[in-house]
Design a protein around this motif. Structure first.
Motif, short mmCIF file in Angstrom:
data_model
loop_
_atom_site.label_atom_id
_atom_site.label_comp_id
_atom_site.label_asym_id
_atom_site.label_seq_id
_atom_site.Cartn_x
_atom_site.Cartn_y
_atom_site.Cartn_z
N LEU A 133 63.85 25.02 23.44
CA LEU A 133 63.12 24.13 24.35
C LEU A 133 62.09 24.91 25.16
O LEU A 133 60.95 24.48 25.33
CB LEU A 133 64.11 23.43 25.29
N GLN A 134 62.49 26.08 25.64
CA GLN A 134 61.59 26.92 26.42
C GLN A 134 60.39 27.37 25.59
O GLN A 134 59.24 27.29 26.04
CB GLN A 134 62.35 28.13 26.93
N THR A 148 59.15 25.98 22.97
CA THR A 148 58.31 24.82 22.70
C THR A 148 57.47 24.46 23.93
O THR A 148 56.25 24.26 23.83
CB THR A 148 59.18 23.62 22.29
N SER A 149 58.13 24.40 25.08
CA SER A 149 57.47 23.88 26.27
C SER A 149 56.45 24.83 26.89
O SER A 149 55.59 24.40 27.65
CB SER A 149 58.51 23.52 27.34
N THR A 150 56.54 26.11 26.59
CA THR A 150 55.64 27.08 27.21
C THR A 150 54.42 27.41 26.34
O THR A 150 53.63 28.27 26.69
CB THR A 150 56.38 28.38 27.57
N ARG A 194 53.02 19.30 25.45
CA ARG A 194 54.36 19.60 24.94
C ARG A 194 55.36 18.57 25.42
O ARG A 194 55.19 18.00 26.50
CB ARG A 194 54.81 20.98 25.46
N PHE A 195 56.42 18.38 24.67
CA PHE A 195 57.48 17.47 25.10
C PHE A 195 58.84 18.09 24.81
O PHE A 195 59.11 18.50 23.68
CB PHE A 195 57.37 16.12 24.37
N GLY A 196 59.70 18.14 25.85
CA GLY A 196 61.06 18.63 25.66
C GLY A 196 62.05 17.55 26.08
O GLY A 196 61.80 16.83 27.06
N TYR A 210 60.58 22.73 33.55
CA TYR A 210 59.86 22.61 32.27
C TYR A 210 59.48 21.17 31.93
O TYR A 210 58.98 20.92 30.83
CB TYR A 210 60.71 23.21 31.14
N ASN A 211 59.76 20.26 32.86
CA ASN A 211 59.43 18.85 32.65
C ASN A 211 60.15 18.25 31.44
O ASN A 211 59.59 17.44 30.69
CB ASN A 211 57.90 18.70 32.48
N TRP A 212 61.41 18.67 31.23
CA TRP A 212 62.17 18.11 30.11
C TRP A 212 62.71 16.74 30.50
O TRP A 212 63.19 16.54 31.63
CB TRP A 212 63.35 19.04 29.74
#
Lengths: 354, 354
Positions: B287-288, B290-292, B297-299, B332-334
């Motif tokens: 997830l990290q 992907t999100s960074t 991006r979407f988590g 991370y706005n997940w």
């Protein structure tokens, strides 16, 4: 091809490197209008008809594909099983006088040297940086592997990708003067498109480095990164940065050559292919694994017979040696493509600018 | 999920196994009309609209996808970069009371024992074969890993595949009484279809065994074998047979968990994903990573909050522990999906037979 990270590279191979690079190392920027158009995954009409193939091999390929895609036919293959695998060096593009990835590594050592004063601690690399090719090559296999390792690790995957792309846009081949990604085979591009137009998934399965290939195979062949299988170095996730990165590390993680090819195929694809194309004994097991599965199968060997348009080599070559593959082609019903006779053109650039 | 080949499995986990299997091991053949229809890769209208999601999470997902697929929008993502990755256990299907792959291994030890008298040399495996679960579990982690190793190696990949398929058609879950591949999450099936309908490529990236998943993920999720990434044991090409085979060997080759997930993603996919879904701290780095990345991006984290329709667990669980992921979701706005509140249904079988 042979895995280029393999230390068992013969001295004759080293000699070839020497000869090649005494005339090479000329780089020029590639202007926009010289760039190769992206391969069309939906296939254009000309490629779709295998236009650069002579009738006999073309009919054999097309008859098999027609049978594989005709429901009710004994050779019918469901779409989910239409997996086609291709070696890269010597099968989809040229591999002489040295594997192009090795040319990249040698160019990169010179280009990156100013940022890496520590590289000169290695006598062979120091010689290469200073232009003494004789001395570099006297370092033997270890020198070549070292050149590969230092140019293929110690950076993020994104950085490496940008290095390959930049090199591809500037470096040129010592014999043809063309950019390396222009030295792809027109008939094989047509074959890839033709298979895809018939619902085959096309994969590369190469002894070459997976990250090196992925930087340009989508543009050149219409094959996306997740359909590229290759040899792999180490990879480490580093999250101590604001933007966590994957960093390339120098150890050999997977050798995608010979018996490693069926292993790499299963690890990445998870299915036994029904179509395989190769050119050397490094592809023997991939072809064998493909051809001995149940049901309808097709194996193809690109035989380098054209000393004028390309290079003629097979049983005695130290690059792309083809020996056992020729011996057993009849046994496995592999189509041996005679490049000189069977291909109307070799490279796209022979066809002139449209 | 945690890699189930990992020997660092806690004793509390072993206790869970014990409780689970004191009530489990009931198998029944699955009749044809009970079988789950294949997931439609072209998406049916209901799933395409994320029908089983409540408005709030659905709108957040759809707003992001609309932005990602609208050319000119600042969040636009080219089709080639629309890579979506999903953990499997606890994200696409249930993972309680024990990872389903472990249930498979335990069942398989019992089923295969008559062909393998040598297995009784191991006291723990002998106890399992003889139905003494207490004694089997007293063997600790080594006993579980041994059960996994002997049932996941020493056979061809095709044989293993057929074992998994046969088990999936007969074995049932100790609590629900359903076949394990019926315990997939309806809202996640809809999400997979919705993303694919918007030209995303969907991949599984799981700590579970890659070959175990590939046997059924295409039917269950519409995800083909070459889009499944997982943990891997050894693989050996054996050409001494009329039909050369890939034989599974027991050593752990790749651990696709925690920091291994970004590595597995790059090795298989070759791109940084733009969408990731997980449920445990084993998915944190995926997830990290992907999100960074740069751009939109979407988590998404599936939070197991539903003790009635499924199982409620998070920070203290020894299966699918979710701790750091909850702490850092806001950073991370997940999207943290509350299964109880956000999902109208959990399993497809709740929707009744059409």
């Amino acid at each position: 091809m042979k895995n280029i990270f393999d230390r068992k590279i013969t001295s004759k191979f080293l000699y070839t490197v020497l000869v090649a690079f005494s005339v090479a190392s000329c780089s020029s920027p590639k202007s926009a209008d010289e760039s190769i158009p992206a391969s069309e995954t939906d296939g254009n009409e000309q490629r779709g008809q295998l236009a650069s193939w002579q009738d006999e091999p073309r009919d054999r390929i097309m008859d098999w594909v027609t049978s594989a895609t005709t429901e009710g036919n004994s050779g019918f293959i469901p779409i989910a099983d239409r997996i086609a695998v291709f070696d890269n060096d010597g099968t989809l593009w040229s591999e002489q006088p040295i594997y192009f990835q090795l040319a990249f590594a040698i160019d990169e050592v010179k280009r990156m040297a100013p940022e890496h004063p520590e590289w000169k601690k290695n006598a062979s690399i120091k010689a290469l940086i200073e232009g003494d090719m004789d001395k570099f090559l006297s370092g033997g296999q270890n020198a070549l592997v070292e050149a590969l390792a230092i140019t293929h690790s110690g950076m993020s995957v994104e950085e490496f990708d940008s290095h390959v792309k930049a090199w591809m846009n500037t470096a040129t081949h010592p014999k043809s003067g063309k950019h390396y990604n222009e030295m792809i085979y027109q008939p094989m591009l047509e074959l890839l498109d033709y298979l895809r137009a018939n619902d085959f998934k096309t994969f590369i399965v190469s002894g070459g480095g997976i990250d090196f290939m992925r930087a340009w195979t989508e543009e050149a062949y219409g094959i996306p990164p997740y359909q590229v299988v290759g040899s792999q170095l180490g990879l480490s996730y580093v999250d101590s940065l604001a933007m966590p990165e994957l960093i390339k590390t120098p150890e050999l993680y997977f050798n995608d050559d010979k018996a490693g090819k069926p292993v790499g195929i299963y690890r990445h694809i998870g299915k036994r292919p029904v179509f395989a194309g190769g050119n050397s004994d490094g592809d023997y097991q991939m072809l064998q694994y493909t051809s001995t599965g149940e049901g309808s199968r097709f194996g193809l060997i690109v035989h380098h017979t054209d000393s004028v348009r390309e290079v003629a080599y097979d049983r005695d070559s130290h690059i792309g040696q083809l020996n056992k593959g020729l011996d057993d082609a009849a046994k496995y019903n592999w189509l041996v493509v005679d490049m000189q006779k069977d291909w109307k053109v070799v490279y796209p650039f022979e066809m002139g600018n449209p």
